[in-house]
Scaffold this motif. Structure first.
Motif, PDB file in Angstrom:
ATOM      1  N   LYS A  12     -74.940  -4.392  34.145  1.00  0.00           N
ATOM      2  CA  LYS A  12     -75.870  -3.311  34.444  1.00  0.00           C
ATOM      3  C   LYS A  12     -75.627  -2.847  35.872  1.00  0.00           C
ATOM      4  N   TRP A  13     -75.595  -1.532  36.046  1.00  0.00           N
ATOM      5  CA  TRP A  13     -75.318  -0.968  37.369  1.00  0.00           C
ATOM      6  C   TRP A  13     -75.970   0.395  37.443  1.00  0.00           C
ATOM      7  N   ILE A  14     -76.646   0.670  38.541  1.00  0.00           N
ATOM      8  CA  ILE A  14     -77.330   1.954  38.674  1.00  0.00           C
ATOM      9  C   ILE A  14     -76.312   3.084  38.618  1.00  0.00           C
ATOM     10  N   GLY A  15     -76.675   4.165  37.922  1.00  0.00           N
ATOM     11  CA  GLY A  15     -75.761   5.291  37.764  1.00  0.00           C
ATOM     12  C   GLY A  15     -74.795   5.134  36.611  1.00  0.00           C
ATOM     13  N   ASN A  16     -74.989   4.106  35.786  1.00  0.00           N
ATOM     14  CA  ASN A  16     -74.109   3.840  34.647  1.00  0.00           C
ATOM     15  C   ASN A  16     -74.013   5.068  33.736  1.00  0.00           C
ATOM     16  N   LYS A  17     -72.785   5.499  33.456  1.00  0.00           N
ATOM     17  CA  LYS A  17     -72.551   6.687  32.626  1.00  0.00           C
ATOM     18  C   LYS A  17     -72.155   6.344  31.194  1.00  0.00           C
ATOM     19  N   GLN A  18     -72.298   5.104  30.772  1.00  0.00           N
ATOM     20  CA  GLN A  18     -71.764   4.713  29.472  1.00  0.00           C
ATOM     21  C   GLN A  18     -72.379   5.491  28.312  1.00  0.00           C
ATOM     22  N   ARG A  19     -73.678   5.745  28.371  1.00  0.00           N
ATOM     23  CA  ARG A  19     -74.337   6.458  27.277  1.00  0.00           C
ATOM     24  C   ARG A  19     -73.888   7.918  27.183  1.00  0.00           C
ATOM     25  N   TYR A  20     -73.340   8.446  28.264  1.00  0.00           N
ATOM     26  CA  TYR A  20     -72.972   9.854  28.316  1.00  0.00           C
ATOM     27  C   TYR A  20     -71.470  10.047  28.492  1.00  0.00           C
ATOM     28  N   ILE A  80     -65.800   2.229  40.415  1.00  0.00           N
ATOM     29  CA  ILE A  80     -65.781   1.702  39.048  1.00  0.00           C
ATOM     30  C   ILE A  80     -67.165   1.376  38.505  1.00  0.00           C
ATOM     31  N   GLY A  81     -68.063   0.846  39.336  1.00  0.00           N
ATOM     32  CA  GLY A  81     -69.407   0.542  38.859  1.00  0.00           C
ATOM     33  C   GLY A  81     -69.404  -0.316  37.617  1.00  0.00           C
ATOM     34  N   SER A  86     -61.376   0.512  40.743  1.00  0.00           N
ATOM     35  CA  SER A  86     -61.483  -0.057  42.083  1.00  0.00           C
ATOM     36  C   SER A  86     -62.829   0.224  42.719  1.00  0.00           C
ATOM     37  N   ASP A  87     -63.105  -0.536  43.753  1.00  0.00           N
ATOM     38  CA  ASP A  87     -64.268  -0.362  44.613  1.00  0.00           C
ATOM     39  C   ASP A  87     -64.034  -1.253  45.825  1.00  0.00           C
ATOM     40  N   ILE A  88     -64.729  -0.981  46.902  1.00  0.00           N
ATOM     41  CA  ILE A  88     -64.599  -1.813  48.085  1.00  0.00           C
ATOM     42  C   ILE A  88     -65.534  -3.019  48.030  1.00  0.00           C
ATOM     43  N   PHE A  89     -66.462  -3.024  47.074  1.00  0.00           N
ATOM     44  CA  PHE A  89     -67.467  -4.087  46.954  1.00  0.00           C
ATOM     45  C   PHE A  89     -66.852  -5.303  46.278  1.00  0.00           C
ATOM     46  N   ASP A 107     -51.589  12.509  37.098  1.00  0.00           N
ATOM     47  CA  ASP A 107     -52.589  11.458  36.919  1.00  0.00           C
ATOM     48  C   ASP A 107     -53.984  12.080  36.875  1.00  0.00           C
ATOM     49  N   LEU A 108     -54.958  11.283  36.442  1.00  0.00           N
ATOM     50  CA  LEU A 108     -56.351  11.725  36.342  1.00  0.00           C
ATOM     51  C   LEU A 108     -57.234  10.802  37.164  1.00  0.00           C
ATOM     52  N   VAL A 109     -58.043  11.382  38.043  1.00  0.00           N
ATOM     53  CA  VAL A 109     -59.011  10.623  38.831  1.00  0.00           C
ATOM     54  C   VAL A 109     -60.412  11.045  38.420  1.00  0.00           C
ATOM     55  N   TYR A 110     -61.241  10.086  38.034  1.00  0.00           N
ATOM     56  CA  TYR A 110     -62.651  10.370  37.755  1.00  0.00           C
ATOM     57  C   TYR A 110     -63.494   9.724  38.846  1.00  0.00           C
ATOM     58  N   CYS A 111     -64.214  10.535  39.593  1.00  0.00           N
ATOM     59  CA  CYS A 111     -65.058  10.048  40.689  1.00  0.00           C
ATOM     60  C   CYS A 111     -66.526  10.090  40.284  1.00  0.00           C
ATOM     61  N   ASP A 112     -67.185   8.959  40.395  1.00  0.00           N
ATOM     62  CA  ASP A 112     -68.623   8.872  40.140  1.00  0.00           C
ATOM     63  C   ASP A 112     -69.261   8.164  41.338  1.00  0.00           C
ATOM     64  N   PRO A 113     -69.341   8.857  42.483  1.00  0.00           N
ATOM     65  CA  PRO A 113     -69.784   8.214  43.718  1.00  0.00           C
ATOM     66  C   PRO A 113     -71.304   8.087  43.789  1.00  0.00           C
ATOM     67  N   PRO A 114     -71.798   7.359  44.795  1.00  0.00           N
ATOM     68  CA  PRO A 114     -73.244   7.372  45.061  1.00  0.00           C
ATOM     69  C   PRO A 114     -73.693   8.808  45.270  1.00  0.00           C
ATOM     70  N   TYR A 115     -74.810   9.164  44.701  1.00  0.00           N
ATOM     71  CA  TYR A 115     -75.238  10.556  44.766  1.00  0.00           C
ATOM     72  C   TYR A 115     -75.909  10.882  46.091  1.00  0.00           C
ATOM     73  N   ALA A 116     -75.751  12.106  46.521  1.00  0.00           N
ATOM     74  CA  ALA A 116     -76.279  12.533  47.811  1.00  0.00           C
ATOM     75  C   ALA A 116     -77.794  12.447  47.867  1.00  0.00           C
ATOM     76  N   HIS A 117     -78.463  12.550  46.720  1.00  0.00           N
ATOM     77  CA  HIS A 117     -79.919  12.528  46.702  1.00  0.00           C
ATOM     78  C   HIS A 117     -80.464  11.161  46.269  1.00  0.00           C
ATOM     79  N   SER A 118     -79.641  10.126  46.314  1.00  0.00           N
ATOM     80  CA  SER A 118     -80.073   8.773  45.971  1.00  0.00           C
ATOM     81  C   SER A 118     -80.097   7.905  47.213  1.00  0.00           C
ATOM     82  N   GLN A 119     -80.753   6.752  47.104  1.00  0.00           N
ATOM     83  CA  GLN A 119     -80.835   5.842  48.234  1.00  0.00           C
ATOM     84  C   GLN A 119     -79.535   5.063  48.382  1.00  0.00           C
ATOM     85  N   SER A 120     -78.985   5.058  49.588  1.00  0.00           N
ATOM     86  CA  SER A 120     -77.729   4.350  49.823  1.00  0.00           C
ATOM     87  C   SER A 120     -77.869   2.854  49.619  1.00  0.00           C
TER      88      SER A 120
END
Length: 297
Positions: free
Chosen positions: A28-36, A56-57, A73-76, A197-210
């Motif tokens: 489980k991870w906030i912002g998970n796009k699996q359902r969509y 990657i989340g 990938s991710d830095i976390f 190549d294809l890059v899909y970016c799903d970053p932290p959103y600007a209107h969300s809490q860091s």
């Protein structure tokens, strides 16, 4: 027909148009796009080289796409430790979860959860994070601003049993078989993408809490520069970013160069789990969220 649990990777690709979306979460991870994910993937190029997911989340889009070659990938570090274990030694991943599940049930659940969380905070690691993300409230892994420690309390939902988690691991292994996972800053990961190549970016959103991401430092302007550079090299880039909130009435205006993206689509992602967390589970009828999907092609 749904492919069997042990279908090989080619079987999954060959039947991709005939099976329902894959919505069985591993973590489980906030912002998970699996359902969509199917809504997002519908706008991907039909052909591409290597698939990159530098934020990657929970890996939900990758698991639905089932790419031949991919870099997640991710830095976390603790998050990537989980993905690398899935790839290199899935039985060990099952052991990590079972060990903490039994530890959790060996005493008062709240006390045991707090003990596992304290251990994680003392030395952040993938095995503890794996259990915590499945047991914490709403699956929202939250980190305090003042000290970076995970602060999410225990959730009210039952924690899934090891046997059920093991089945999820077995489902995910063939879906990520074409991927490797590395601990990388998103800029370094995107710089590796080659023409086609294809890059899909799903970053932290600007209107969300860091504090919800606890990981890579993120500046929207810097990401836009990286996307422009990738586009200039012939890389296809898709970006999920803030769209609309509050039943679609509030448009989240994000600044980006006029000539950077060729197409824009909206993806209805339902009610915000972040707002549900902030409102302590109150009704969310007026908090419908739509993401923007911006494409450089």
């Amino acid at each position: 027909m749904q492919p069997s649990l042990f279908a090989d990777l080619q079987d999954l690709r060959d039947t991709a148009d005939d099976v329902p979306p894959f919505r069985t979460q591993l973590i489980k991870w906030i912002g998970n796009k699996q359902r969509y994910a199917e809504q997002i993937i519908a706008h991907f190029p039909k052909t591409y080289g290597t698939y990159f997911e530098p934020f990657i989340g929970s890996g939900g889009v990758m698991a639905n796409l089932v790419p031949d070659r991919a870099l997640g990938s991710d830095i976390f570090g603790p998050l990537i430790e989980i993905w690398q274990c899935l790839s290199d030694d899935p039985d060990r991943l099952k052991h990590w979860y079972a060990e903490r599940y039994h530890e959790f049930h060996a005493g008062d659940p709240k006390d045991r959860y707090d003990m596992i969380r304290a251990r994680y905070n003392a030395a952040p690691n993938g095995p503890d994070l794996l259990f915590l993300c499945r047991a914490c409230y709403g699956g929202v892994v939250r980190f305090r601003k003042k000290d970076g420690l995970m602060s999410t309390p225990l959730g009210a939902h039952p924690v899934i049993k090891p046997e059920k988690f093991n089945k999820r691991v077995d489902m995910w292994v063939p879906r990520t078989a074409g991927a490797r996972f590395e601990r990388l800053d998103y800029l370094e990961a995107m710089a590796r993408a080659a023409p086609g190549d294809l890059v899909y970016c799903d970053p932290p959103y600007a209107h969300s809490q860091s504090i919800l991401y606890g990981a890579q430092a993120f500046r929207l302007e810097e990401l836009m520069e990286a996307i422009a550079d990738a586009k200039g090299r012939g890389v296809h880039v898709a970006l999920s970013i803030d769209g609309t909130k509050k039943s679609g009435n509030t448009y989240c205006d994000i600044a980006y160069p006029d000539d950077l993206f060729e197409n824009e689509h909206f993806v209805n992602i339902g009610r915000s789990m972040l707002r549900r967390f902030q409102m302590d589970g109150q009704t969310m009828e007026k908090e419908i969220v739509r993401d923007r999907l911006l494409l450089t092609y």
